[in-house]
Write an enzyme that holds these catalytic residues in place. Structure first.
Site, PDB file in Angstrom:
ATOM      1  N   LEU A 502       0.756  -1.287   0.088  1.00 43.77           N
ATOM      2  CA  LEU A 502      -0.021  -0.079  -0.044  1.00 43.77           C
ATOM      3  C   LEU A 502       0.850   1.352   0.060  1.00 43.77           C
ATOM      4  O   LEU A 502       0.439   2.217  -0.347  1.00 43.77           O
ATOM      5  CB  LEU A 502      -0.896  -0.064   1.195  1.00 43.77           C
ATOM      6  CG  LEU A 502      -1.853  -0.709   1.330  1.00 43.77           C
ATOM      7  CD1 LEU A 502      -2.550  -0.956   2.914  1.00 43.77           C
ATOM      8  CD2 LEU A 502      -3.025  -0.651   0.189  1.00 43.77           C
ATOM      9  N   GLY A 503       1.992   1.002   0.455  1.00 48.13           N
ATOM     10  CA  GLY A 503       2.909   2.095   0.622  1.00 48.13           C
ATOM     11  C   GLY A 503       4.105   1.968   1.461  1.00 48.13           C
ATOM     12  O   GLY A 503       4.168   0.961   2.212  1.00 48.13           O
ATOM     13  N   GLY A 505       5.949   3.537   4.775  1.00 52.14           N
ATOM     14  CA  GLY A 505       6.051   4.537   5.922  1.00 52.14           C
ATOM     15  C   GLY A 505       7.293   4.668   6.495  1.00 52.14           C
ATOM     16  O   GLY A 505       7.994   4.318   5.772  1.00 52.14           O
ATOM     17  N   GLY A 506       7.426   5.559   7.455  1.00 52.78           N
ATOM     18  CA  GLY A 506       8.423   5.817   7.877  1.00 52.78           C
ATOM     19  C   GLY A 506       9.345   4.535   8.790  1.00 52.78           C
ATOM     20  O   GLY A 506      10.369   4.524   8.966  1.00 52.78           O
ATOM     21  N   PHE A 507       8.532   3.437   8.974  1.00 54.77           N
ATOM     22  CA  PHE A 507       8.987   2.345   9.851  1.00 54.77           C
ATOM     23  C   PHE A 507       8.763   1.206   9.008  1.00 54.77           C
ATOM     24  O   PHE A 507       9.227  -0.104   9.485  1.00 54.77           O
ATOM     25  CB  PHE A 507       7.852   2.083  10.850  1.00 54.77           C
ATOM     26  CG  PHE A 507       7.402   3.535  11.371  1.00 54.77           C
ATOM     27  CD1 PHE A 507       8.144   4.402  12.148  1.00 54.77           C
ATOM     28  CD2 PHE A 507       6.069   3.803  10.991  1.00 54.77           C
ATOM     29  CE1 PHE A 507       7.645   5.644  12.457  1.00 54.77           C
ATOM     30  CE2 PHE A 507       5.499   5.018  11.695  1.00 54.77           C
ATOM     31  CZ  PHE A 507       6.370   5.836  12.358  1.00 54.77           C
ATOM     32  N   GLY A 508       8.647   1.222   7.559  1.00 50.83           N
ATOM     33  CA  GLY A 508       8.922   0.092   6.831  1.00 50.83           C
ATOM     34  C   GLY A 508       7.523   0.113   5.848  1.00 50.83           C
ATOM     35  O   GLY A 508       6.673   1.013   6.112  1.00 50.83           O
ATOM     36  N   PRO A 509       7.429  -0.916   5.012  1.00 50.75           N
ATOM     37  CA  PRO A 509       6.206  -0.984   4.153  1.00 50.75           C
ATOM     38  C   PRO A 509       5.030  -1.395   4.709  1.00 50.75           C
ATOM     39  O   PRO A 509       4.942  -2.114   5.822  1.00 50.75           O
ATOM     40  CB  PRO A 509       6.854  -1.951   3.295  1.00 50.75           C
ATOM     41  CG  PRO A 509       7.712  -2.906   3.774  1.00 50.75           C
ATOM     42  CD  PRO A 509       8.314  -2.029   4.899  1.00 50.75           C
ATOM     43  N   VAL A 510       3.913  -0.946   4.176  1.00 53.59           N
ATOM     44  CA  VAL A 510       2.495  -1.350   4.447  1.00 53.59           C
ATOM     45  C   VAL A 510       1.988  -2.005   3.634  1.00 53.59           C
ATOM     46  O   VAL A 510       1.938  -1.643   2.317  1.00 53.59           O
ATOM     47  CB  VAL A 510       1.795  -0.268   5.091  1.00 53.59           C
ATOM     48  CG1 VAL A 510       0.120  -0.460   5.525  1.00 53.59           C
ATOM     49  CG2 VAL A 510       2.245   0.876   5.720  1.00 53.59           C
ATOM     50  N   ASP A 621      -1.263  14.744  16.741  1.00 53.58           N
ATOM     51  CA  ASP A 621      -0.923  14.877  15.412  1.00 53.58           C
ATOM     52  C   ASP A 621      -2.104  14.628  14.542  1.00 53.58           C
ATOM     53  O   ASP A 621      -2.058  14.085  13.610  1.00 53.58           O
ATOM     54  CB  ASP A 621       0.008  14.298  15.035  1.00 53.58           C
ATOM     55  CG  ASP A 621       0.763  14.480  13.814  1.00 53.58           C
ATOM     56  OD1 ASP A 621       0.654  15.749  13.190  1.00 53.58           O
ATOM     57  OD2 ASP A 621       1.564  13.536  13.022  1.00 53.58           O
TER      58      ASP A 621
END
Ligand SMILES: *[C@@H]1O[C@H](CO)[C@@H](O)[C@H](O)[C@H]1NC(C)=O
Ligand SMILES: *[C@@H]1O[C@H](CO)[C@@H](O)[C@H](O)[C@H]1NC(C)=O
Ligand SMILES: *[C@@H]1O[C@H](CO)[C@@H](O)[C@H](O)[C@H]1NC(C)=O
Ligand SMILES: *[C@@H]1O[C@H](CO)[C@@H](O)[C@H](O)[C@H]1NC(C)=O
Length: 814
Positions: A502-503, A505-510, A621
């Site tokens: 899906l994308g 992220g800052g922490f790894g793929p989703v 946030d």
């Protein structure tokens, strides 16, 4: 020889001249043993016949060009003539067709409402027999309206709501007796209660088989009813008529549907010319699970299951012992009764791949959407389930069920979705109380927000010492958060295939995935861990798992296996709010009703974080891209990466690192590092103004006066021109202008300069839901752009990337 030829010829001529007779008028008649009526194309023949070895005489219609006598329609089904003096004629005084038996007694006749017409009778090539007005050709009566056991192509099975005619097949009692037997087949529907129409086979009065309701493409219980080489089919539902009809693709094929008493099945047969025989093309019921209600109420039947009957999720056998002995007739009851207190006290579980339940106690509406359908269902305590009326084009319309759900069949593939009502405590209970070892491995800066939040909680609790933390290293714990097997997740995401990504992220793929039960998930695959063990976190994970609210994205579970650290979330098909409100094209998809629903949902989610959950959580946030939308456009707040837990009585906290997203940050936070639930309220206010205006707060800059979005909104409000703020797409959905203006007003209350002036989220929720007068807002924070010469303010204020924020916060926490 010549004489013989002449006789032969004359007999041929005779036949030809009679064969073309497809019509009789008031002075003609058909008598037993005389000439039969034959349709123009010679498909069908009408005359007298005796079925099987019976001596009884009946008037019927059969295929003309099939050597195996196949009768498709009978007039005097239960009233045979027992000699050969039967006579069919038109009664010249009232236009009725009459069949006379011995000594001229009437054994059968039509009953025209309009009397004294001059009529003629015609047999059509479709097999229909019609009685027409001689002059106008208007049809007064037709055989297709009074079917026997056979449904021919073009013959409507269903209701004419204007005349009240119900066309239903009924089996012959035996091959010798066309009188109706036990089995009948037809559409059922209660026009008064507006029930969802579907076809039933009944045995006597008892239901025997159900097709499932029509879903726009097929009957819900017939996944195999799809485009095919043999026939086309359609279902018509309007104020005048409800019917099913099929038509052969190749008009020279011969096929029929027949209800058979001997075999208790409704079968579709094709004539095989080469073999000179009828062959079965399809039939129902197909299997044990097609037998009506075999599993009792609130259960489902799957041929592949052992036993075939299982209670629906959230239900248990009413009588366990009977159930164990395979007596399923008593069905199942709820584990937890519905509370039905208000709209939010119950929810729904989605079931896929089913034949929709019996529609006797149902209701439908073709105009409503699924969201309104859900609300309609929640508003009536006896409503048990809802779904789309029509599944085409992503679904439309609304169908709801009342009372017990009967006769749900589970298909291995195909089938339909239905949302079944559950008490809230039953929802999200995919938690299986796994006794499991949960070893959380500490993460470097890149660990997802949830882990971070966990860490925060841990830090705080550890510091305050006001919560017992299991630090003794016991690694077994009753976790309410399910642990997923790596193989399950692998399968669900197609081995973390690129297609499912899906994308990043800052922490790894989703990744997007689908569990075996059909549930869609989003999987965050965390970057490799640093290897530092933080076993104690497991206590806290339980707390996170308890953060469950319909307006918060749900963590379904996690998977810690080998090197893999995966977090499993519910999948949100509709992306995030920013995708809709700031986009010209997508913006149109969100009318005011939906936008208001989103505003209300966010407010409740935030209220839950601030007040109703066991923890007091400041999100820090909140922004449009952190609000995800489910398939009914209900909002879910996500990304708790920056969230802070504060003590129950603690209202404000100070940080040296200001992190968050510029454009949503409250002034006291941006400038002084003070954050509180009121800084979340500020962000909420911004979000509301963005939703109403369709404009981004960050980067907004009025051409003429250099005002911020907030300043612009406030000025328009003060000048009595608040409507100018609205997104152009909202202008067309003005029905609820007062509500729109109320939201602008509430938005402005939330963005007031002083935190103390801003309402709490509980007041906001109240204000959104009531008509009471609102206080006047004071001047908002960020009235003017600091540097109005610059269009993009991010240049004057750094916006920190999520990744950076994470690492910084984690360092800070340490
Ligand atoms: C017709 O004749 C039969 C016997 O020939 C008799 O039993 C029956 O009652 C008659 N029916 C009528 C309607 O007259
Ligand atoms: C239609 O059916 C007839 C008889 O079975 C067959 O001969 C003919 O080829 C078919 N036509 C088409 C177009 O399939
Ligand atoms: C019903 O099915 C049986 C067995 O296939 C067959 O012999 C019989 O003719 C059928 N009856 C009708 C009315 O089609
Ligand atoms: C709920 O639906 C049932 C069945 O249609 C109906 O009889 C009842 O009046 C409804 N109740 C409310 C409160 O609308």
């Amino acid at each position: 020889m010549a004489v013989f030829t002449i006789i032969l010829l004359s007999s041929v001529f005779n036949r030809v001249s009679f064969a073309v007779l497809d019509t009789i008028n008031g002075v003609q008649s058909i008598n037993d043993g005389g000439t039969n009526l034959i349709s123009k194309g010679e498909s069908f023949e009408l005359g007298f016949f005796s079925p099987g070895s019976s001596k009884n005489r009946y008037l019927g219609i059969w295929y003309k060009n099939i050597p195996v006598r196949t009768v498709v329609w009978v007039a005097n089904r239960c009233n045979p003539i027992n000699d050969s003096f039967g006579l069919l004629k038109i009664n010249n005084s009232n236009g009725n067709l009459v069949l006379l038996g011995q000594n001229k007694s009437v054994v059968w006749s039509t009953r025209l409402l309009k009397q004294a017409q001059k009529t003629k009778l015609q047999l059509l090539d479709s097999g229909d027999l019609v009685l027409r007005d001689v002059n106008s050709n208007t049809i007064f009566w037709r055989g297709f309206d009074y079917p026997s056991d056979t449904l021919l192509p073009d013959m409507k099975m269903g209701w004419d709501l204007r005349t009240g005619i119900k066309r239903r097949l009924s089996a012959w009692r035996s091959t010798e007796d066309p009188c109706p037997g036990d089995f009948t087949y037809g559409l059922e529907f209660n026009p008064k209660l507006h029930t969802f129409p579907e076809a039933y086979i009944r045995k006597g009065t008892a239901k025997f088989y159900r097709s499932g309701p029509w879903n726009g493409l097929r009957f819900s219980g017939s996944p195999e009813l799809r485009p095919n080489p043999l026939y086309d089919f359609k279902f018509v539902l309007n104020d005048d008529e409800v019917y099913y009809v099929y038509d052969l693709k190749n008009k020279s094929m011969i096929s029929r549907i027949v209800m058979n008493q001997t075999t208790s099945i409704r079968e579709r047969l094709i004539w095989i010319e080469e073999e000179q025989t009828w062959r079965r093309y399809s039939s129902v019921p197909r299997d044990d699970c097609d037998i009506y209600g075999v599993c009792g109420a609130n259960s489902h039947c799957a041929v592949g299951d052992n036993p075939i009957c299982q209670c629906l999720k959230g239900f248990k056998p009413k009588f366990q012992e009977k159930w164990n002995n395979m007596d399923w007739s008593r069905g199942c009851v709820r584990n937890v009764p519905l509370s039905c207190r208000d709209r939010y006290s119950d929810g729904f579980l989605k079931f896929s791949g089913v034949k929709l339940p019996d529609t006797t106690n149902s209701w439908f509406n073709q105009q409503m959407n699924l969201k309104d359908c859900r609300v309609k269902c929640l508003n009536n305590c006896s409503c048990m389930a809802y779904t789309s009326f029509d599944i085409r084009g992503g679904g439309s319309g609304c169908a709801i069920w009342f009372g017990d759900l009967i006769d749900i069949k589970q298909f291995p593939s195909g089938g339909q979705e239905i949302y079944i009502r559950m008490a809230h405590s039953e929802l999200g209970k995919s938690k299986r109380n796994v006794r499991a070892i949960l070893i959380f491995v500490a993460a470097i800066g890149g660990v997802s927000g949830i882990l971070l939040l966990v860490y925060y909680i841990y830090m705080r609790r550890g510091k305050d010492g006001n919560e017992t933390i299991n630090q003794n290293g016991s690694q077994e714990e009753d976790l309410e958060l399910p642990l997923f097997n790596l193989s399950t997740i692998s399968t669900a995401t197609d081995n973390f295939s690129a297609n499912n990504k899906l994308g990043e992220g800052g922490f790894g793929p989703v990744y997007r995935g689908t569990l075996e039960d059909g549930q869609e998930i989003a999987v965050k695959r965390l970057s490799m861990s640093s290897g530092q063990g933080v076993n104690e976190l497991k206590n806290e994970v339980k707390l996170i798992a308890k953060l469950q609210h319909r307006n918060l994205v749900k963590l379904l579970g996690c998977c810690i296996q080998g090197e893999e650290n995966l977090l499993v979330y519910e999948y949100m098909p509709n992306k995030s709010l920013d995708f809709f409100i700031f986009d010209q094209g997508q913006g149109k998809l969100l009318d005011w009703t939906k936008r208001f629903q989103i505003i209300c949902g966010i407010s409740r989610g935030l209220l839950y974080l601030h007040q109703d959950s066991r923890l007091r959580i400041i999100h820090r946030d909140l922004k449009a891209s952190n609000v995800l939308l489910d398939n009914e456009m209900y909002p879910k707040i996500s990304d708790f990466g920056l969230a802070r837990i504060v003590g129950g009585d603690q209202i404000e906290e100070k940080t040296n690192r200001v992190i968050g997203t510029y454009g949503y940050m409250a002034p006291e936070y941006a400038f002084d590092g003070l954050f509180s639930i009121k800084s979340d309220v500020f962000s909420f206010g911004i979000l509301v103004l963005e939703i109403v205006s369709g404009k981004k707060s960050r980067g907004f800059h009025h051409e003429n006066n250099g005002l911020t979005l907030i300043g612009h909104a406030w000025t328009l409000m003060k000048e009595g021109r608040p409507l100018e703020l609205l997104d152009e797409y909202l202008v067309s959905s003005y029905e609820n202008l007062a509500e729109v203006l109320r939201c602008v007003h509430i938005g402005l209350l939330c963005v007031q300069q002083s935190p103390a002036d801003r309402p709490s989220m509980s007041s906001v929720v109240l204000m959104l839901g009531s008509q009471n007068e609102l206080p006047q807002p004071k001047a908002p924070g960020y009235f003017m752009e600091k540097d109005s010469t610059k269009g993009d303010t991010s240049s004057s204020k750094p916006e920190l990337s999520s990744k950076n924020e994470m690492s910084i916060s984690l360092l800070e926490a340490r």
